[in-house]
Design a protein around this motif. Structure first.
Motif, PDB file in Angstrom:
ATOM      1  N   LEU A 185      40.734  -4.393  29.330  1.00  0.00           N
ATOM      2  CA  LEU A 185      41.249  -5.410  28.409  1.00  0.00           C
ATOM      3  C   LEU A 185      41.076  -4.985  26.954  1.00  0.00           C
ATOM      4  CD1 LEU A 185      40.172  -8.745  30.161  1.00  0.00           C
ATOM      5  CD2 LEU A 185      42.477  -7.814  29.924  1.00  0.00           C
ATOM      6  N   ALA A 186      40.152  -4.067  26.708  1.00  0.00           N
ATOM      7  CA  ALA A 186      40.005  -3.523  25.353  1.00  0.00           C
ATOM      8  C   ALA A 186      41.267  -2.773  24.928  1.00  0.00           C
ATOM      9  CB  ALA A 186      38.783  -2.611  25.277  1.00  0.00           C
ATOM     10  N   LYS A 187      42.056  -2.277  25.905  1.00  0.00           N
ATOM     11  CA  LYS A 187      43.333  -1.638  25.575  1.00  0.00           C
ATOM     12  C   LYS A 187      44.292  -2.619  24.911  1.00  0.00           C
ATOM     13  CE  LYS A 187      43.503   1.944  29.219  1.00  0.00           C
ATOM     14  NZ  LYS A 187      44.013   3.098  28.486  1.00  0.00           N
ATOM     15  N   ARG A 188      44.096  -3.906  25.195  1.00  0.00           N
ATOM     16  CA  ARG A 188      44.900  -4.954  24.567  1.00  0.00           C
ATOM     17  C   ARG A 188      44.314  -5.393  23.229  1.00  0.00           C
ATOM     18  NH1 ARG A 188      48.468  -7.873  27.856  1.00  0.00           N
ATOM     19  NH2 ARG A 188      48.436  -7.419  30.089  1.00  0.00           N
ATOM     20  N   ASN A 189      43.271  -4.692  22.790  1.00  0.00           N
ATOM     21  CA  ASN A 189      42.556  -5.046  21.561  1.00  0.00           C
ATOM     22  C   ASN A 189      41.847  -6.390  21.702  1.00  0.00           C
ATOM     23  OD1 ASN A 189      43.719  -2.690  20.167  1.00  0.00           O
ATOM     24  ND2 ASN A 189      45.625  -3.868  20.269  1.00  0.00           N
ATOM     25  N   ILE A 190      41.353  -6.633  22.911  1.00  0.00           N
ATOM     26  CA  ILE A 190      40.611  -7.864  23.207  1.00  0.00           C
ATOM     27  C   ILE A 190      39.187  -7.498  23.607  1.00  0.00           C
ATOM     28  CG2 ILE A 190      40.399  -9.827  24.786  1.00  0.00           C
ATOM     29  CD1 ILE A 190      43.429  -9.705  25.167  1.00  0.00           C
ATOM     30  N   ASP A 191      38.209  -8.091  22.933  1.00  0.00           N
ATOM     31  CA  ASP A 191      36.824  -7.977  23.401  1.00  0.00           C
ATOM     32  C   ASP A 191      36.607  -9.138  24.373  1.00  0.00           C
ATOM     33  OD1 ASP A 191      34.162  -7.779  23.917  1.00  0.00           O
ATOM     34  OD2 ASP A 191      33.496  -7.834  21.829  1.00  0.00           O
ATOM     35  N   ALA A 192      36.732  -8.837  25.651  1.00  0.00           N
ATOM     36  CA  ALA A 192      36.705  -9.884  26.672  1.00  0.00           C
ATOM     37  C   ALA A 192      35.309 -10.149  27.213  1.00  0.00           C
ATOM     38  CB  ALA A 192      37.632  -9.488  27.827  1.00  0.00           C
ATOM     39  N   THR A 193      34.301  -9.526  26.634  1.00  0.00           N
ATOM     40  CA  THR A 193      32.939  -9.634  27.170  1.00  0.00           C
ATOM     41  C   THR A 193      32.505 -11.083  27.326  1.00  0.00           C
ATOM     42  OG1 THR A 193      32.378  -7.552  26.080  1.00  0.00           O
ATOM     43  CG2 THR A 193      30.552  -8.903  26.878  1.00  0.00           C
ATOM     44  N   GLU A 194      32.696 -11.878  26.283  1.00  0.00           N
ATOM     45  CA  GLU A 194      32.239 -13.267  26.305  1.00  0.00           C
ATOM     46  C   GLU A 194      33.004 -14.072  27.363  1.00  0.00           C
ATOM     47  OE1 GLU A 194      32.035 -17.057  23.208  1.00  0.00           O
ATOM     48  OE2 GLU A 194      31.937 -15.013  22.417  1.00  0.00           O
ATOM     49  N   MET A 195      34.317 -13.857  27.442  1.00  0.00           N
ATOM     50  CA  MET A 195      35.111 -14.595  28.438  1.00  0.00           C
ATOM     51  C   MET A 195      34.710 -14.221  29.864  1.00  0.00           C
ATOM     52  SD  MET A 195      39.064 -15.003  27.127  1.00  0.00           S
ATOM     53  CE  MET A 195      39.389 -13.244  26.997  1.00  0.00           C
ATOM     54  N   ILE A 196      34.490 -12.930  30.093  1.00  0.00           N
ATOM     55  CA  ILE A 196      34.139 -12.478  31.441  1.00  0.00           C
ATOM     56  C   ILE A 196      32.759 -13.004  31.834  1.00  0.00           C
ATOM     57  CG2 ILE A 196      33.719 -10.466  32.884  1.00  0.00           C
ATOM     58  CD1 ILE A 196      36.703 -11.071  32.123  1.00  0.00           C
ATOM     59  N   GLU A 197      31.823 -12.952  30.894  1.00  0.00           N
ATOM     60  CA  GLU A 197      30.489 -13.514  31.163  1.00  0.00           C
ATOM     61  C   GLU A 197      30.591 -15.011  31.464  1.00  0.00           C
ATOM     62  OE1 GLU A 197      27.825 -11.939  31.602  1.00  0.00           O
ATOM     63  OE2 GLU A 197      27.846 -10.076  30.445  1.00  0.00           O
ATOM     64  N   ALA A 198      31.470 -15.709  30.732  1.00  0.00           N
ATOM     65  CA  ALA A 198      31.631 -17.150  30.938  1.00  0.00           C
ATOM     66  C   ALA A 198      32.239 -17.443  32.308  1.00  0.00           C
ATOM     67  CB  ALA A 198      32.500 -17.741  29.829  1.00  0.00           C
ATOM     68  N   VAL A 199      33.181 -16.599  32.742  1.00  0.00           N
ATOM     69  CA  VAL A 199      33.773 -16.770  34.064  1.00  0.00           C
ATOM     70  C   VAL A 199      32.705 -16.661  35.143  1.00  0.00           C
ATOM     71  CG1 VAL A 199      35.246 -15.645  35.801  1.00  0.00           C
ATOM     72  CG2 VAL A 199      36.122 -16.047  33.504  1.00  0.00           C
ATOM     73  N   ILE A 200      31.875 -15.645  35.035  1.00  0.00           N
ATOM     74  CA  ILE A 200      30.823 -15.423  36.033  1.00  0.00           C
ATOM     75  C   ILE A 200      29.817 -16.576  36.009  1.00  0.00           C
ATOM     76  CG2 ILE A 200      28.896 -13.915  36.669  1.00  0.00           C
ATOM     77  CD1 ILE A 200      30.645 -11.556  35.654  1.00  0.00           C
TER      78      ILE A 200
END
Length: 423
Positions: free
Chosen positions: A18-33
């Motif tokens: 997702l970083a390829k999309r210029n998105i830091d998805a860390t927070e969203m992914i942690e929230a999903v889990i």
């Protein structure tokens, strides 16, 4: 929509891609889990509470039958507390499920590993180019002036009837438009695609299934009285044929083609680059889409790319193929190839087709599954592409085929038009 088990098992990969999309998805992914952990905990507590309540209810019945009303009444107070607890747990569980779903809907598809990193269309990777760019005379015209000169497209009349972006095709212009539609459909059906005539309006479930809803950018026309949406592409009704369907593995692959008008608000599109046919609110397009076994979807994507190539080769238009970078990739796509035709009169490339593999992203929203060889349900892969979008193909033909005598018609289209020149 990404699946929670996939996110859990591939957390680092999802964040990296997702970083390829210029998105830091860390927070969203942690929230999903975290939300999924809460969901599991609440479900377990609810199940245990309901089980305990059921056990006590049986004990109360036995006690009453045995004449031990005092003991039964004491347990009734406990079951009452358990019912209150189960209601609270059930409400908390439902709220958690909704929050998890809403968060998953915000996360775009994971780009394929070969998707180049980048922020804008300037970072797209050219992977193929073919065709000679014609040398035009000094007085060559862009297509909107050719349309007026030969009286084949009336932009002003469309503006009067509806508004900007709704052109009126007339005479040989209308016949050339119809010829292109029929030619594209003939090419697609000859390649094994089954033709469908599809609805032009869809409901919310259909819009959600292919990823057009929620409409974050407000690009869809909404018929509020009936809560229906005008389609932005035949991909939406075509793919939704298979919503909530479980296929047999032997039914794969499925290949569909269809012609529809398409409607897009194109909010925020201004400037000289949107003149004429370059960007419209209503336009015609012939679509191809496939439902594939996951192990064969990228082979199918290559086949779709080659199919569009043959059409452009027969039209003898100069074109190139771009592999879209992460920043230019559509929300639902894992990998997209854009086809562009060169407009000599405008001295620029015009996008005429996108061919994409969505992997399981749409299928998960659609609940589109197939029964595999082990008898288990598995998400299919969906793909779609334009074959082709008419406005810019028509613009390319008008501009690249113009001569001093008039606009020549590509040889492959002449059996459909019944004429060889517009003059």
């Amino acid at each position: 929509m990404l699946q929670v088990p996939f996110i859990r098992e591939n957390k680092a990969l999802v964040i990296e891609r997702l970083a390829k999309r210029n998105i830091d998805a860390t927070e969203m992914i942690e929230a999903v889990i975290a939300l999924d952990d809460d969901r599991k905990r609440l479900q377990s507590e609810l199940d245990n509470t309901l089980a305990e309540s059921n056990t006590l209810s049986k004990q109360i019945g036995i006690l009453y039958k045995s004449g031990e009303a005092q003991k039964a009444n004491a347990l009734k107070d406990k079951t009452s507390a358990l019912k209150d607890s189960s209601k609270t747990l059930n409400d908390d569980l439902n709220n958690t499920v909704v929050a998890l779903h809403e968060l998953l809907c915000k996360i775009p598809n994971v780009p394929n590993q070969i998707v180049p990193s980048g922020s804008t269309e300037d970072d797209n990777l050219e992977v193929y180019k073919e065709g000679d760019i014609p040398v035009l005379s000094d007085n060559a015209l862009p297509h909107w002036e050719l349309a007026k000169k030969y009286d084949i497209i009336d932009f002003e009349l469309g503006n009067k009837i509806t508004g900007a972006g709704f052109p009126v095709y007339k005479g040989k212009g209308a016949k050339l438009q119809r010829a292109l539609i029929t030619y594209f459909l003939d090419k697609n059906t000859a390649a094994g695609y089954t033709e469908y005539q599809l609805p032009l309006l869809v409901n919310e479930d259909s819009g959600f299934g292919t990823g057009q809803l929620p409409d974050k950018e407000g690009q869809m026309y909404h018929v509020t009285g009936d809560n229906l949406y005008l389609i932005p592409t035949a991909e939406v009704p075509g793919t939704n044929i298979f919503r909530d369907v479980v296929l047999n593995e032997t039914e794969l692959p499925i290949a569909v083609t269809g012609y529809t008008p398409c409607f897009r608000r194109e909010a925020g599109s201004y400037g000289a680059h949107v003149r004429g046919l370059n960007r419209l609110h209503q336009f015609d397009k012939v679509e191809i889409l496939r439902v594939e076994h996951p192990s064969k979807s990228y082979e199918a994507l290559e086949g779709m790319v080659n199919h569009v190539k043959t059409i452009l080769q027969e039209l003898k238009l100069p074109y190139r193929i771009l592999r879209l970078c992460g920043g230019d990739l559509g929300f639902t796509s894992a990998l997209t190839y854009d086809f562009e035709v060169f407009s000599t009169a405008q001295d620029r490339w015009l996008e005429i087709s996108s061919v994409s593999n969505f992997e399981t992203f749409q299928a998960n929203r659609l609940k589109l599954r197939f029964k595999n060889s082990e008898g288990k349900n598995e998400l299919a892969h969906t793909l779609n592409g334009s074959a082709l979008a008419l406005p810019r193909v028509l613009a390319g033909i008008l501009e690249n085929y113009q001569t001093e005598e008039g606009i020549l018609i590509p040889e492959v289209l002449q059996p459909y038009t019944g004429f060889s020149i517009i003059n």
